[in-house]
Design a protein around this motif. Sequence first.
Motif, PDB file in Angstrom:
ATOM      1  N   GLU A   3      43.946  88.600  25.388  1.00 57.32           N
ATOM      2  CA  GLU A   3      44.284  89.128  26.713  1.00 57.32           C
ATOM      3  C   GLU A   3      43.339  89.949  27.204  1.00 57.32           C
ATOM      4  O   GLU A   3      43.382  90.186  28.780  1.00 57.32           O
ATOM      5  CB  GLU A   3      45.769  89.578  26.682  1.00 57.32           C
ATOM      6  CG  GLU A   3      46.816  88.535  26.171  1.00 57.32           C
ATOM      7  CD  GLU A   3      46.901  87.726  27.261  1.00 57.32           C
ATOM      8  OE1 GLU A   3      47.211  87.796  28.321  1.00 57.32           O
ATOM      9  OE2 GLU A   3      47.126  86.348  27.020  1.00 57.32           O
ATOM     10  N   LEU A   4      42.645  90.743  26.657  1.00 55.50           N
ATOM     11  CA  LEU A   4      41.689  91.625  27.131  1.00 55.50           C
ATOM     12  C   LEU A   4      40.517  91.133  27.847  1.00 55.50           C
ATOM     13  O   LEU A   4      39.823  91.611  28.842  1.00 55.50           O
ATOM     14  CB  LEU A   4      41.187  92.800  26.267  1.00 55.50           C
ATOM     15  CG  LEU A   4      42.355  93.506  25.370  1.00 55.50           C
ATOM     16  CD1 LEU A   4      41.812  94.353  24.606  1.00 55.50           C
ATOM     17  CD2 LEU A   4      43.113  94.417  26.734  1.00 55.50           C
ATOM     18  N   ASP A   5      40.199  89.840  27.600  1.00 51.31           N
ATOM     19  CA  ASP A   5      38.883  89.136  28.140  1.00 51.31           C
ATOM     20  C   ASP A   5      39.529  88.778  29.546  1.00 51.31           C
ATOM     21  O   ASP A   5      40.495  88.256  29.847  1.00 51.31           O
ATOM     22  CB  ASP A   5      38.650  87.809  27.567  1.00 51.31           C
ATOM     23  CG  ASP A   5      38.305  88.013  26.183  1.00 51.31           C
ATOM     24  OD1 ASP A   5      37.764  88.997  25.684  1.00 51.31           O
ATOM     25  OD2 ASP A   5      38.606  86.954  25.406  1.00 51.31           O
ATOM     26  N   ASP A  46      53.885  84.138  30.665  1.00 59.50           N
ATOM     27  CA  ASP A  46      54.901  85.524  30.548  1.00 59.50           C
ATOM     28  C   ASP A  46      54.444  86.393  29.378  1.00 59.50           C
ATOM     29  O   ASP A  46      53.535  86.208  28.502  1.00 59.50           O
ATOM     30  CB  ASP A  46      56.232  85.062  30.113  1.00 59.50           C
ATOM     31  CG  ASP A  46      56.790  84.168  31.424  1.00 59.50           C
ATOM     32  OD1 ASP A  46      56.467  84.211  32.713  1.00 59.50           O
ATOM     33  OD2 ASP A  46      57.729  83.558  31.160  1.00 59.50           O
ATOM     34  N   GLU A  47      54.410  87.497  29.835  1.00 61.76           N
ATOM     35  CA  GLU A  47      54.238  88.779  28.963  1.00 61.76           C
ATOM     36  C   GLU A  47      54.670  88.538  27.506  1.00 61.76           C
ATOM     37  O   GLU A  47      55.833  88.257  27.284  1.00 61.76           O
ATOM     38  CB  GLU A  47      54.765  89.973  29.304  1.00 61.76           C
ATOM     39  CG  GLU A  47      54.270  91.292  28.511  1.00 61.76           C
ATOM     40  CD  GLU A  47      53.102  91.825  28.882  1.00 61.76           C
ATOM     41  OE1 GLU A  47      52.310  92.241  28.213  1.00 61.76           O
ATOM     42  OE2 GLU A  47      52.444  91.410  29.747  1.00 61.76           O
ATOM     43  N   GLY A  48      53.746  88.483  26.594  1.00 56.60           N
ATOM     44  CA  GLY A  48      53.867  88.175  25.097  1.00 56.60           C
ATOM     45  C   GLY A  48      54.402  86.498  24.787  1.00 56.60           C
ATOM     46  O   GLY A  48      54.172  86.368  23.602  1.00 56.60           O
ATOM     47  N   ASP A  50      53.489  82.835  23.710  1.00 55.67           N
ATOM     48  CA  ASP A  50      52.656  82.008  23.107  1.00 55.67           C
ATOM     49  C   ASP A  50      52.019  80.945  23.974  1.00 55.67           C
ATOM     50  O   ASP A  50      52.826  80.536  24.945  1.00 55.67           O
ATOM     51  CB  ASP A  50      53.205  81.364  21.903  1.00 55.67           C
ATOM     52  CG  ASP A  50      52.092  80.329  21.161  1.00 55.67           C
ATOM     53  OD1 ASP A  50      51.315  80.797  20.600  1.00 55.67           O
ATOM     54  OD2 ASP A  50      52.528  79.130  21.760  1.00 55.67           O
ATOM     55  N   LEU A  51      50.797  80.801  24.117  1.00 53.13           N
ATOM     56  CA  LEU A  51      49.871  79.926  25.063  1.00 53.13           C
ATOM     57  C   LEU A  51      50.616  78.346  24.980  1.00 53.13           C
ATOM     58  O   LEU A  51      50.809  77.939  26.133  1.00 53.13           O
ATOM     59  CB  LEU A  51      48.498  79.992  25.033  1.00 53.13           C
ATOM     60  CG  LEU A  51      47.763  81.282  25.146  1.00 53.13           C
ATOM     61  CD1 LEU A  51      46.303  81.278  24.788  1.00 53.13           C
ATOM     62  CD2 LEU A  51      47.891  81.589  26.773  1.00 53.13           C
ATOM     63  N   GLU A  52      50.633  77.811  23.935  1.00 52.71           N
ATOM     64  CA  GLU A  52      51.299  76.606  23.840  1.00 52.71           C
ATOM     65  C   GLU A  52      52.701  76.386  24.283  1.00 52.71           C
ATOM     66  O   GLU A  52      53.168  75.474  24.933  1.00 52.71           O
ATOM     67  CB  GLU A  52      51.198  75.880  22.560  1.00 52.71           C
ATOM     68  CG  GLU A  52      51.525  74.419  22.621  1.00 52.71           C
ATOM     69  CD  GLU A  52      51.463  73.577  21.493  1.00 52.71           C
ATOM     70  OE1 GLU A  52      51.715  72.545  21.522  1.00 52.71           O
ATOM     71  OE2 GLU A  52      50.736  74.106  20.397  1.00 52.71           O
ATOM     72  N   ALA A  53      53.514  77.729  24.081  1.00 44.32           N
ATOM     73  CA  ALA A  53      54.807  77.697  24.370  1.00 44.32           C
ATOM     74  C   ALA A  53      54.935  77.667  25.938  1.00 44.32           C
ATOM     75  O   ALA A  53      55.749  77.047  26.825  1.00 44.32           O
ATOM     76  CB  ALA A  53      55.587  78.791  23.970  1.00 44.32           C
TER      77      ALA A  53
END
Length: 162
Positions: A3-5, A46-48, A50-53
């Motif tokens: 997420e820091l990228d 959304d915060e936290g 999972d990308l696939e979710a």
Amino acid sequence: MTELDYPQHRPNVGVVLFHQDGRVWLGRRHKQAPPYNWQFPQGGVDEGEDLEAAARRELAEETGVTSVAPLGRTEGWLTYDFPPEILTNEKRSRGWRGQKQVWFAYRFIGEESEIDLEADEHIEFDAWKWGRLDETPELIVPFKRGVYEAVVTAFAGFARGA
């Protein structure tokens, strides 16, 4: 990839939904004038989350589609910067320089009757069609074109059909 990228870019996911015959699902942006008003489903993470979710949630919200089989995803973030007219509109840019995206490819395994553009109260698309993957960079707003070209390259093998 963390997420820091690209900290000035909003985390986002995109979905390319492939028909059994290799065509891709395209949505016409609600109340957006031509010519660049067709795109794939995409949206914020959304915060936290999972990308696939997030990808599956966005797909369901924007198209009503949940009957999918995973095909693949892009590696790393694909990014684009907002053009000046969006950057100067704080409501639209929300302080972000642009978006960073991970893209997911799914095969649609449901019936077309499942597609519901009003599945969510926030209407994203007002029409849809099946199209060719390789035509999509010419249909999208120019500032997203580089990302679409990368997605076409990454997912070209899925356009051959099941």
